[in-house]
Scaffold this active site. Structure first.
Site, PDB file in Angstrom:
ATOM      1  N   ASP A 287       0.861  -1.175   0.000  1.00 52.38           N
ATOM      2  CA  ASP A 287       0.000   0.000   0.000  1.00 52.38           C
ATOM      3  C   ASP A 287       0.907   1.237   0.000  1.00 52.38           C
ATOM      4  O   ASP A 287       2.126   1.127  -0.173  1.00 52.38           O
ATOM      5  CB  ASP A 287      -0.955  -0.022   1.201  1.00 52.38           C
ATOM      6  CG  ASP A 287      -0.252   0.158   2.535  1.00 52.38           C
ATOM      7  OD1 ASP A 287       1.003   0.159   2.585  1.00 52.38           O
ATOM      8  OD2 ASP A 287      -0.953   0.302   3.550  1.00 52.38           O
ATOM      9  N   HIS A 288       0.312   2.398   0.225  1.00 51.10           N
ATOM     10  CA  HIS A 288       1.075   3.645   0.201  1.00 51.10           C
ATOM     11  C   HIS A 288       2.220   3.660   1.221  1.00 51.10           C
ATOM     12  O   HIS A 288       3.296   4.169   0.947  1.00 51.10           O
ATOM     13  CB  HIS A 288       0.145   4.838   0.451  1.00 51.10           C
ATOM     14  CG  HIS A 288      -0.560   4.776   1.763  1.00 51.10           C
ATOM     15  ND1 HIS A 288      -1.690   3.983   1.957  1.00 51.10           N
ATOM     16  CD2 HIS A 288      -0.294   5.354   2.956  1.00 51.10           C
ATOM     17  CE1 HIS A 288      -2.087   4.101   3.206  1.00 51.10           C
ATOM     18  NE2 HIS A 288      -1.257   4.925   3.831  1.00 51.10           N
TER      19      HIS A 288
ATOM     20  N   GLY B 296       3.041  -3.871   8.599  1.00 47.21           N
ATOM     21  CA  GLY B 296       2.955  -5.209   8.031  1.00 47.21           C
ATOM     22  C   GLY B 296       1.864  -6.050   8.666  1.00 47.21           C
ATOM     23  O   GLY B 296       1.522  -7.118   8.161  1.00 47.21           O
TER      24      GLY B 296
ATOM     25  N   GLY C 292      -1.579  -5.402   9.276  1.00 49.40           N
ATOM     26  CA  GLY C 292      -2.846  -5.463   8.547  1.00 49.40           C
ATOM     27  C   GLY C 292      -2.720  -6.246   7.256  1.00 49.40           C
ATOM     28  O   GLY C 292      -3.605  -7.024   6.891  1.00 49.40           O
ATOM     29  N   GLU C 293      -1.597  -6.075   6.578  1.00 49.72           N
ATOM     30  CA  GLU C 293      -1.360  -6.789   5.334  1.00 49.72           C
ATOM     31  C   GLU C 293      -1.314  -8.295   5.581  1.00 49.72           C
ATOM     32  O   GLU C 293      -1.894  -9.075   4.829  1.00 49.72           O
ATOM     33  CB  GLU C 293      -0.061  -6.303   4.687  1.00 49.72           C
ATOM     34  CG  GLU C 293      -0.129  -4.895   4.150  1.00 49.72           C
ATOM     35  CD  GLU C 293      -0.070  -3.806   5.223  1.00 49.72           C
ATOM     36  OE1 GLU C 293      -0.402  -2.654   4.895  1.00 49.72           O
ATOM     37  OE2 GLU C 293       0.288  -4.088   6.384  1.00 49.72           O
TER      38      GLU C 293
ATOM     39  N   HIS D 254       9.681 -23.785  10.525  1.00 50.97           N
ATOM     40  CA  HIS D 254       8.610 -24.471  11.250  1.00 50.97           C
ATOM     41  C   HIS D 254       7.234 -24.283  10.620  1.00 50.97           C
ATOM     42  O   HIS D 254       6.382 -25.167  10.732  1.00 50.97           O
ATOM     43  CB  HIS D 254       8.547 -23.983  12.696  1.00 50.97           C
ATOM     44  CG  HIS D 254       9.722 -24.408  13.512  1.00 50.97           C
ATOM     45  ND1 HIS D 254       9.714 -24.350  14.883  1.00 50.97           N
ATOM     46  CD2 HIS D 254      10.941 -24.901  13.169  1.00 50.97           C
ATOM     47  CE1 HIS D 254      10.873 -24.784  15.349  1.00 50.97           C
ATOM     48  NE2 HIS D 254      11.642 -25.112  14.322  1.00 50.97           N
ATOM     49  N   ASN D 255       6.998 -23.132   9.998  1.00 52.38           N
ATOM     50  CA  ASN D 255       5.658 -22.801   9.520  1.00 52.38           C
ATOM     51  C   ASN D 255       5.531 -22.758   8.007  1.00 52.38           C
ATOM     52  O   ASN D 255       4.443 -22.534   7.496  1.00 52.38           O
ATOM     53  CB  ASN D 255       5.200 -21.462  10.107  1.00 52.38           C
ATOM     54  CG  ASN D 255       5.343 -21.417  11.606  1.00 52.38           C
ATOM     55  OD1 ASN D 255       6.116 -20.628  12.131  1.00 52.38           O
ATOM     56  ND2 ASN D 255       4.626 -22.283  12.308  1.00 52.38           N
TER      57      ASN D 255
ATOM     58  N   ARG E 296       7.605   1.090   8.121  1.00 51.50           N
ATOM     59  CA  ARG E 296       7.856   2.211   9.035  1.00 51.50           C
ATOM     60  C   ARG E 296       8.894   1.856  10.096  1.00 51.50           C
ATOM     61  O   ARG E 296       9.314   2.719  10.856  1.00 51.50           O
ATOM     62  CB  ARG E 296       6.553   2.646   9.697  1.00 51.50           C
ATOM     63  CG  ARG E 296       5.596   3.307   8.726  1.00 51.50           C
ATOM     64  CD  ARG E 296       4.371   3.874   9.417  1.00 51.50           C
ATOM     65  NE  ARG E 296       3.527   4.534   8.432  1.00 51.50           N
ATOM     66  CZ  ARG E 296       2.235   4.330   8.321  1.00 51.50           C
ATOM     67  NH1 ARG E 296       1.603   3.507   9.138  1.00 51.50           N
ATOM     68  NH2 ARG E 296       1.538   4.975   7.399  1.00 51.50           N
TER      69      ARG E 296
ATOM     70  N   ARG F  85       6.282 -33.231  12.599  1.00 46.95           N
ATOM     71  CA  ARG F  85       5.488 -32.389  13.511  1.00 46.95           C
ATOM     72  C   ARG F  85       5.115 -31.061  12.870  1.00 46.95           C
ATOM     73  O   ARG F  85       4.013 -30.559  13.055  1.00 46.95           O
ATOM     74  CB  ARG F  85       6.216 -32.174  14.835  1.00 46.95           C
ATOM     75  CG  ARG F  85       7.498 -31.382  14.712  1.00 46.95           C
ATOM     76  CD  ARG F  85       8.272 -31.374  16.028  1.00 46.95           C
ATOM     77  NE  ARG F  85       9.574 -30.772  15.815  1.00 46.95           N
ATOM     78  CZ  ARG F  85      10.032 -29.730  16.473  1.00 46.95           C
ATOM     79  NH1 ARG F  85       9.311 -29.173  17.427  1.00 46.95           N
ATOM     80  NH2 ARG F  85      11.215 -29.241  16.212  1.00 46.95           N
TER      81      ARG F  85
ATOM     82  N   ARG G 270       1.219 -29.897  11.686  1.00 44.85           N
ATOM     83  CA  ARG G 270       0.607 -28.646  12.168  1.00 44.85           C
ATOM     84  C   ARG G 270       0.121 -27.784  11.010  1.00 44.85           C
ATOM     85  O   ARG G 270      -0.942 -27.163  11.099  1.00 44.85           O
ATOM     86  CB  ARG G 270       1.605 -27.898  13.041  1.00 44.85           C
ATOM     87  CG  ARG G 270       1.873 -28.640  14.338  1.00 44.85           C
ATOM     88  CD  ARG G 270       3.037 -28.096  15.096  1.00 44.85           C
ATOM     89  NE  ARG G 270       3.297 -28.927  16.269  1.00 44.85           N
ATOM     90  CZ  ARG G 270       4.460 -28.980  16.886  1.00 44.85           C
ATOM     91  NH1 ARG G 270       5.481 -28.255  16.462  1.00 44.85           N
ATOM     92  NH2 ARG G 270       4.612 -29.756  17.933  1.00 44.85           N
TER      93      ARG G 270
END
Length: 148
Positions: free
Chosen positions: A8-9, A69, A71-72, A101-102, A112, A136, A140
């Site tokens: 965004d801006h 970051g 809200g995005e 892990h993810n 910012r 594991r 998940r």
């Protein structure tokens, strides 16, 4: 590897700089916008289409930029199959763990809170860190993506 970028801006200037950096590193970069600075744009309009691309292109990843970051990432994570991780400075182990892990497929950066060099370091670490694919962790992720 295809990398989709969007902002965004608040993240526009950092996206523009990092897009060039990624292309110089040899990555195929697809810019989902914003394509010009508009102070009153809304990140869901830009991030949702990018998240949908990530879901439908298994080998693609995304890097998104906003003020914090947060809200995005929240917007991107609404799409089933997206695992967006937020980084806006601090311990870089957060970046590594998001991949190891993810299996994060989107990195959301807080423009910012990061300068261009910090963002380059974060992106490089994120792109170079593989998913560990241990039972594991895979289990998940399947639970996260499961339909109820």
């Amino acid at each position: 590897m295809v990398i989709y970028v969007g902002a965004d801006h608040a993240g526009f200037a950092l996206k523009e700089a990092l897009k060039v950096y990624l292309m110089e590193k040899g990555y195929e970069v697809n810019d989902m916008g914003a394509h010009e600075f508009k102070e009153d744009d809304d990140y869901p309009d830009l991030i949702t289409p990018l998240a949908k691309k990530i879901v439908h292109e298994a080998s693609a990843v995304g890097i998104i930029f906003g003020g914090s970051g947060q809200g995005e990432a929240m917007c991107a994570n609404r799409e089933k199959g997206v695992r967006a991780a937020v980084y806006y400075g601090g311990d870089e182990n957060i970046i590594k763990l998001s991949r190891e892990h993810n299996d994060a497929n989107i990195l959301s950066l807080g423009a910012r809170f990061l300068n261009e060099e910090e963002a380059k370091e974060a992106i490089t670490l994120w792109l170079e860190t593989p998913f560990l694919d241990e039972e594991r962790h895979a289990r998940r992720i399947k639970k996260i993506d499961r339909e109820f």
